[in-house]
Design a protein around this motif. Structure first.
Motif, short mmCIF file in Angstrom:
data_model
loop_
_atom_site.label_atom_id
_atom_site.label_comp_id
_atom_site.label_asym_id
_atom_site.label_seq_id
_atom_site.Cartn_x
_atom_site.Cartn_y
_atom_site.Cartn_z
N MET A 1 24.72 -17.73 -22.22
CA MET A 1 23.75 -17.58 -23.29
C MET A 1 24.21 -16.50 -24.26
N ILE A 2 24.00 -16.78 -25.53
CA ILE A 2 24.36 -15.84 -26.58
C ILE A 2 23.10 -15.06 -26.94
N GLU A 3 23.14 -13.75 -26.71
CA GLU A 3 21.95 -12.93 -26.93
C GLU A 3 21.84 -12.52 -28.40
N ILE A 4 20.71 -12.86 -29.00
CA ILE A 4 20.42 -12.48 -30.38
C ILE A 4 19.58 -11.21 -30.37
N THR A 5 18.44 -11.27 -29.72
CA THR A 5 17.59 -10.10 -29.47
C THR A 5 17.21 -10.14 -28.00
N SER A 6 16.35 -9.21 -27.59
CA SER A 6 15.94 -9.20 -26.18
C SER A 6 15.10 -10.43 -25.83
N ARG A 7 14.45 -11.04 -26.83
CA ARG A 7 13.60 -12.21 -26.59
C ARG A 7 14.26 -13.54 -26.94
N ILE A 8 15.28 -13.51 -27.79
CA ILE A 8 15.89 -14.75 -28.26
C ILE A 8 17.33 -14.86 -27.78
N GLN A 9 17.61 -15.94 -27.06
CA GLN A 9 18.98 -16.26 -26.63
C GLN A 9 19.30 -17.69 -27.06
N LEU A 10 20.53 -17.89 -27.51
CA LEU A 10 20.99 -19.23 -27.90
C LEU A 10 21.84 -19.82 -26.80
N ASP A 11 21.65 -21.09 -26.58
CA ASP A 11 22.48 -21.82 -25.65
C ASP A 11 23.76 -22.21 -26.40
N PRO A 12 24.94 -21.90 -25.87
CA PRO A 12 26.19 -22.25 -26.57
C PRO A 12 26.33 -23.74 -26.86
N ARG A 13 25.60 -24.58 -26.13
CA ARG A 13 25.67 -26.03 -26.36
C ARG A 13 24.98 -26.43 -27.67
#
Length: 139
Positions: A1-13
């Motif tokens: 997972m790519i962490e944007i903020t402590s609440r938002i993570q992006l799935d690399p897919r």
């Protein structure tokens, strides 16, 4: 997972990368190697983004946003493909971080009495300067 903020993570897919030939100088190498990166992120349909962040992100993206709601980011400043990949991903992460900031709501305020008086004083001084110029010309 790519962490944007402590609440938002992006799935690399959710991110698609394609490699293209970079423009500009580079000699014979530029014609052989696809070192530039084109990164695509479907902001409109991303399950990772809250609704408010999604709307602000699509406004911030500007001309990088397609009609289908995808954000297209290209990176070609480095000679290596790996550095361009990291650069493009960093640009996307920065853009999403900017979208997480909720703009402050502007509240209308009335001018204070002191500011009104200051404005009127400056207007009357300016008027006096103009009156002084209206005399006979100095020849």
């Amino acid at each position: 997972m790519i962490e944007i903020t402590s609440r938002i993570q992006l799935d690399p897919r959710e991110i698609q990368e394609s490699f293209i030939r970079a423009s500009g100088p580079g000699g014979q190498n530029v014609n052989k190697v696809s070192s530039a990166v084109e990164l695509r992120f479907d902001a409109k349909n991303s399950p990772s983004l809250p609704e408010g962040v999604r709307e602000r992100l699509m406004k911030l993206a500007g001309r990088r946003l397609t009609l289908t709601g995808e954000i297209v980011i290209t990176a070609q400043s480095h000679r290596s493909q790996e550095m361009n990949r990291a650069d493009a991903l960093e640009k996307l992460v920065d853009l999403i971080r900017q979208a997480t900031i909720v703009p402050k709501v502007r509240r209308k305020t009335k001018p204070t009495r002191a500011s009104k008086e200051k404005r009127m004083d400056s207007k009357s001084k300016r008027g006096n300067v103009k009156k002084l110029r209206q005399g006979k010309p100095d020849y």
